[in-house]
Design a protein around this motif. Structure first.
Motif, mmCIF file in Angstrom:
data_model
loop_
_atom_site.group_PDB
_atom_site.id
_atom_site.type_symbol
_atom_site.label_atom_id
_atom_site.label_comp_id
_atom_site.label_asym_id
_atom_site.label_seq_id
_atom_site.Cartn_x
_atom_site.Cartn_y
_atom_site.Cartn_z
ATOM 1 N N ALA A 223 1.402 -2.122 0.593
ATOM 2 C CA ALA A 223 2.276 -0.948 0.654
ATOM 3 C C ALA A 223 1.540 0.173 1.359
ATOM 4 C CB ALA A 223 2.678 -0.504 -0.751
ATOM 5 N N TRP A 224 2.222 0.831 2.293
ATOM 6 C CA TRP A 224 1.698 2.007 2.985
ATOM 7 C C TRP A 224 2.377 3.225 2.356
ATOM 8 C CZ3 TRP A 224 -1.636 0.380 6.923
ATOM 9 C CH2 TRP A 224 -1.538 -0.962 7.263
ATOM 10 N N LEU A 225 1.607 4.106 1.748
ATOM 11 C CA LEU A 225 2.157 5.216 0.978
ATOM 12 C C LEU A 225 2.287 6.487 1.810
ATOM 13 C CD1 LEU A 225 0.253 4.918 -2.426
ATOM 14 C CD2 LEU A 225 2.303 3.709 -1.646
ATOM 15 N N ASP A 226 3.359 7.224 1.559
ATOM 16 C CA ASP A 226 3.560 8.540 2.165
ATOM 17 C C ASP A 226 3.029 9.580 1.176
ATOM 18 O OD1 ASP A 226 4.350 10.875 3.342
ATOM 19 O OD2 ASP A 226 6.483 10.372 3.469
ATOM 20 N N THR A 227 1.896 10.178 1.499
ATOM 21 C CA THR A 227 1.297 11.171 0.599
ATOM 22 C C THR A 227 1.670 12.596 0.990
ATOM 23 O OG1 THR A 227 -0.734 11.198 1.924
ATOM 24 C CG2 THR A 227 -0.646 9.672 0.060
ATOM 25 N N HIS A 228 2.607 12.726 1.907
ATOM 26 C CA HIS A 228 3.062 14.061 2.313
ATOM 27 C C HIS A 228 4.460 14.377 1.801
ATOM 28 C CE1 HIS A 228 -0.073 15.621 5.038
ATOM 29 N NE2 HIS A 228 -0.397 14.348 5.115
ATOM 30 N N ALA A 229 5.154 13.377 1.300
ATOM 31 C CA ALA A 229 6.498 13.633 0.767
ATOM 32 C C ALA A 229 6.383 14.494 -0.486
ATOM 33 C CB ALA A 229 7.196 12.314 0.439
ATOM 34 N N LEU A 234 6.687 11.799 -3.570
ATOM 35 C CA LEU A 234 5.280 11.504 -3.310
ATOM 36 C C LEU A 234 4.975 10.057 -3.701
ATOM 37 C CD1 LEU A 234 2.415 12.560 -2.582
ATOM 38 C CD2 LEU A 234 2.109 13.029 -5.019
ATOM 39 N N GLY A 235 4.346 9.329 -2.780
ATOM 40 C CA GLY A 235 4.017 7.937 -3.045
ATOM 41 C C GLY A 235 5.105 6.957 -2.664
ATOM 42 N N ARG A 236 6.191 7.465 -2.069
ATOM 43 C CA ARG A 236 7.163 6.519 -1.520
ATOM 44 C C ARG A 236 6.443 5.708 -0.436
ATOM 45 N NH1 ARG A 236 11.057 10.490 2.190
ATOM 46 N NH2 ARG A 236 9.444 11.073 3.714
ATOM 47 N N GLY A 237 6.962 4.557 -0.094
ATOM 48 C CA GLY A 237 6.189 3.734 0.822
ATOM 49 C C GLY A 237 6.994 2.764 1.646
ATOM 50 N N VAL A 238 6.256 2.064 2.471
ATOM 51 C CA VAL A 238 6.767 0.953 3.266
ATOM 52 C C VAL A 238 5.989 -0.282 2.833
ATOM 53 C CG1 VAL A 238 7.015 -0.014 5.575
ATOM 54 C CG2 VAL A 238 7.332 2.454 5.214
ATOM 55 N N ILE A 239 6.689 -1.293 2.348
ATOM 56 C CA ILE A 239 6.047 -2.496 1.825
ATOM 57 C C ILE A 239 6.294 -3.663 2.777
ATOM 58 C CG2 ILE A 239 5.967 -4.165 -0.068
ATOM 59 C CD1 ILE A 239 6.700 -1.955 -1.968
ATOM 60 N N ASP A 240 5.194 -4.296 3.171
ATOM 61 C CA ASP A 240 5.276 -5.484 4.021
ATOM 62 C C ASP A 240 4.935 -6.725 3.208
ATOM 63 O OD1 ASP A 240 5.975 -4.179 6.367
ATOM 64 O OD2 ASP A 240 3.898 -3.881 7.008
ATOM 65 N N GLU A 241 5.836 -7.705 3.250
ATOM 66 C CA GLU A 241 5.577 -9.031 2.693
ATOM 67 C C GLU A 241 5.432 -9.993 3.870
ATOM 68 O OE1 GLU A 241 8.630 -10.334 -0.105
ATOM 69 O OE2 GLU A 241 9.415 -8.284 -0.034
ATOM 70 N N ALA A 355 -5.039 10.361 6.002
ATOM 71 C CA ALA A 355 -4.403 9.959 7.251
ATOM 72 C C ALA A 355 -3.697 8.620 7.088
ATOM 73 C CB ALA A 355 -5.451 9.863 8.353
ATOM 74 N N LEU A 356 -4.172 7.803 6.157
ATOM 75 C CA LEU A 356 -3.558 6.501 5.893
ATOM 76 C C LEU A 356 -3.882 6.132 4.451
ATOM 77 C CD1 LEU A 356 -2.009 4.200 7.390
ATOM 78 C CD2 LEU A 356 -4.220 3.093 7.697
ATOM 79 N N THR A 357 -2.873 5.698 3.714
ATOM 80 C CA THR A 357 -3.064 5.314 2.317
ATOM 81 C C THR A 357 -2.365 3.995 2.065
ATOM 82 O OG1 THR A 357 -2.956 7.665 1.724
ATOM 83 C CG2 THR A 357 -2.888 6.075 -0.081
ATOM 84 N N THR A 358 -3.091 3.019 1.514
ATOM 85 C CA THR A 358 -2.495 1.718 1.213
ATOM 86 C C THR A 358 -2.710 1.387 -0.256
ATOM 87 O OG1 THR A 358 -4.493 0.488 1.810
ATOM 88 C CG2 THR A 358 -2.859 0.856 3.548
ATOM 89 N N LEU A 359 -1.788 0.592 -0.793
ATOM 90 C CA LEU A 359 -1.854 0.136 -2.180
ATOM 91 C C LEU A 359 -1.566 -1.356 -2.196
ATOM 92 C CD1 LEU A 359 -2.103 0.951 -5.206
ATOM 93 C CD2 LEU A 359 0.384 1.302 -5.191
ATOM 94 N N LYS A 360 -2.391 -2.109 -2.914
ATOM 95 C CA LYS A 360 -2.227 -3.556 -2.982
ATOM 96 C C LYS A 360 -2.395 -4.039 -4.415
ATOM 97 C CE LYS A 360 -5.459 -4.962 -0.097
ATOM 98 N NZ LYS A 360 -6.164 -3.893 0.607
ATOM 99 N N ASN A 361 -1.834 -5.223 -4.684
ATOM 100 C CA ASN A 361 -2.071 -5.932 -5.935
ATOM 101 C C ASN A 361 -3.400 -6.668 -5.877
ATOM 102 O OD1 ASN A 361 0.537 -5.393 -7.124
ATOM 103 N ND2 ASN A 361 1.411 -6.921 -5.750
ATOM 104 N N LEU A 362 -4.105 -6.710 -7.001
ATOM 105 C CA LEU A 362 -5.287 -7.545 -7.140
ATOM 106 C C LEU A 362 -5.087 -8.497 -8.308
ATOM 107 C CD1 LEU A 362 -8.304 -5.068 -6.717
ATOM 108 C CD2 LEU A 362 -7.427 -6.713 -5.038
ATOM 109 N N GLY A 363 -5.606 -9.723 -8.138
ATOM 110 C CA GLY A 363 -5.610 -10.669 -9.241
ATOM 111 C C GLY A 363 -6.927 -10.580 -9.997
ATOM 112 N N PHE A 364 -7.275 -11.631 -10.714
ATOM 113 C CA PHE A 364 -8.499 -11.615 -11.505
ATOM 114 C C PHE A 364 -9.709 -11.745 -10.595
ATOM 115 C CE2 PHE A 364 -5.266 -12.819 -14.579
ATOM 116 C CZ PHE A 364 -5.590 -11.979 -15.636
#
Length: 456
Positions: A223-229, A234-241, A355-364
């Motif tokens: 997920a690429w987060l919008d930190t300026h909204a 705030l934190g809305r995003g664009v998610i790529d699968e 300038a760029l913020t990403t969020l990802k899932n992590l497993g164990f």
């Protein structure tokens, strides 16, 4: 003074950390042993893609292993490949994809070396299902300061094996490794893009996708987060699968192997003068444009383009100006979503929207004491280094992360409070004991190890 003794200036990929040092580029085992024997302390370096000072020396020389880049053997039937540590991941993919194989884990850049991937135990966008890079290593060869080579694996000296995977190049020189590849029908990926309208929405979608990722190691999500909204946006995003494409997914006339393949080599780009072009107004405009242009769509992309989109941006660090950039990346447990909100609020409130913020899932995570992933979330924020003053600017975030049971990513770190490293990595002392066994004279080091007191 010989040509080999001439010092040059090296930096991390973010260009915020620099050192003048002597660099040796051995091609044979004999040259490698001689270089180590003639030096005091040695810092091992691959392609130089660590953002900060992980591959920079505090003292001594640097061993550049990129010339040691041979594929030594490849079993086309079972996908086991043996290769030297200097092989670049993108070059490897370009060789094996046409043969029906791919890497099970690919980090955000394919321009790193195999040795760098092992030393950082890198993860990809499919971590909940595939784990980290080290979990697909069958064995590795480690050279010590005395010139002896030991083969390590999960079954033979597992403590040494896992101390080396994620050990930031501080246990010795990784010479070669055997890696288990996975089958791939094509060199393409199917990508589905969607937008979210708040951080809560982003987290909910990522949670839903994490359940699928746990049973499908080929599902890559970011997920690429919008930190300026403002406000609740705030934190809305664009998610790529992204998912590797099968032959039946390709339109008629599209070959299984994308061609021509783009280069995986970094092209040097001079830093822009002064603060560059990454300024608050340009960051805000780019964030808004990224979200508005990120509407729902499905498309077919070359696998490397889908999984490593920023590899096309050689000028990214240069755009931050002469002082470069810092990427602050941390992991926190799955229940600590409040920390994500607090971090974003701190950055926005401090007028440091990334300038760029990403969020990802992590497993164990793995058995590696210094391996980064833990079950939960990882957020990465690209910041101009000039915003960080004396390096203590982000200490409030360090404390939030540590209190939540999280940690920073050593492979990218430039600023973390060293006093918090034992809290962030509770098995640090276990790693230090194994590390001292493998390198009792402490011949291997780095600026990162010195700054964070990893080798007390």
């Amino acid at each position: 003074m010989t040509d080999d003794d001439t010092s040059i200036s090296l930096s991390g990929w973010g260009r915020s950390a620099n050192r003048r040092t002597i660099v040796r580029r051995p091609t044979t085992d004999e040259e490698l042993v001689d270089a180590i024997g003639s030096a005091g302390q040695v810092t091992v370096r691959g392609a130089g893609c660590s953002y900060g000072d992980a591959a920079l020396p505090e003292q001594g020389i640097v061993l550049d292993l990129t010339a040691r880049n041979r594929v030594l053997s490849f079993n086309h039937l079972n996908g086991v490949i043996v290769l030297e540590a200097g092989v670049v991941l993108g070059d490897l993919l370009n060789q094996v994809l046409p043969l029906g194989w791919t890497l099970p884990v690919l980090p955000g850049s394919a321009r790193i070396t195999v040795g760098g991937a092992l030393a950082s135990d890198v993860h990809g966008k499919n971590h909940p299902g595939a784990g980290s890079f080290g979990q697909h290593v069958l064995w590795l060869s480690l050279l010590d300061a005395e010139g002896s080579v030991t083969e390590l694996s999960a079954g033979h000296d597992p403590d040494g094996f896992w101390a080396t995977l994620g050990g930031m190049g501080l246990t010795g020189v990784i010479l070669k490794a055997a890696i288990q590849l996975q089958p791939a029908e094509t060199g393409w990926a199917k990508q589905r893009r969607r937008r979210t309208r708040s951080l809560d929405d982003t987290i909910a979608v990522l949670r839903e996708l994490a359940v699928r990722q746990e049973t499908d190691p080929n599902l890559h999500v970011v997920a690429w987060l919008d930190t300026h909204a403002p406000g609740t946006r705030l934190g809305r995003g664009v998610i790529d699968e992204s998912h590797p494409a099968q032959l039946g997914d390709l339109p008629k006339g599209v070959p299984p192997d994308p061609d021509p393949r783009r280069s995986t080599r970094r092209r040097p780009v001079r830093s822009l003068p002064g603060p560059g072009v990454v300024l608050a107004p340009t960051i805000a405009a780019a964030s808004m444009a990224r979200w508005h242009l990120g509407g729902p769509r499905d498309r077919l992309l070359p696998l490397l383009s889908a999984l490593c989109p920023l590899d096309r941006a050689d000028a990214w660090p240069a755009a931050f100006g002469r002082r470069g950039m810092v990427q602050y990346q941390f992991a926190i447990p799955s229940e600590a979503t409040a920390v994500l909100r607090r971090v974003l609020a701190f950055l926005v409130g401090s007028r440091m929207s990334p300038a760029l913020t990403t969020l990802k899932n992590l497993g164990f995570g793995t058995a590696g004491p210094l391996s980064f992933p833990l079950h939960g979330w990882t957020l990465a924020a690209d910041l101009p280094a000039r915003w960080l003053g004396d390096g203590r600017t982000l200490r409030s975030i360090d404390a939030m992360v540590a209190e939540a049971g999280g940690r920073v990513y050593l492979a990218k770190d430039s600023t973390v409070d060293p006093a918090l490293i034992p809290d962030m990595y509770p098995r640090l002392k276990t790693w230090q004991r194994t590390r001292d066994r493998l390198d009792p004279d402490r011949r291997f080091g780095s600026a990162l190890a010195h700054r964070l007191n990893l080798l007390p």
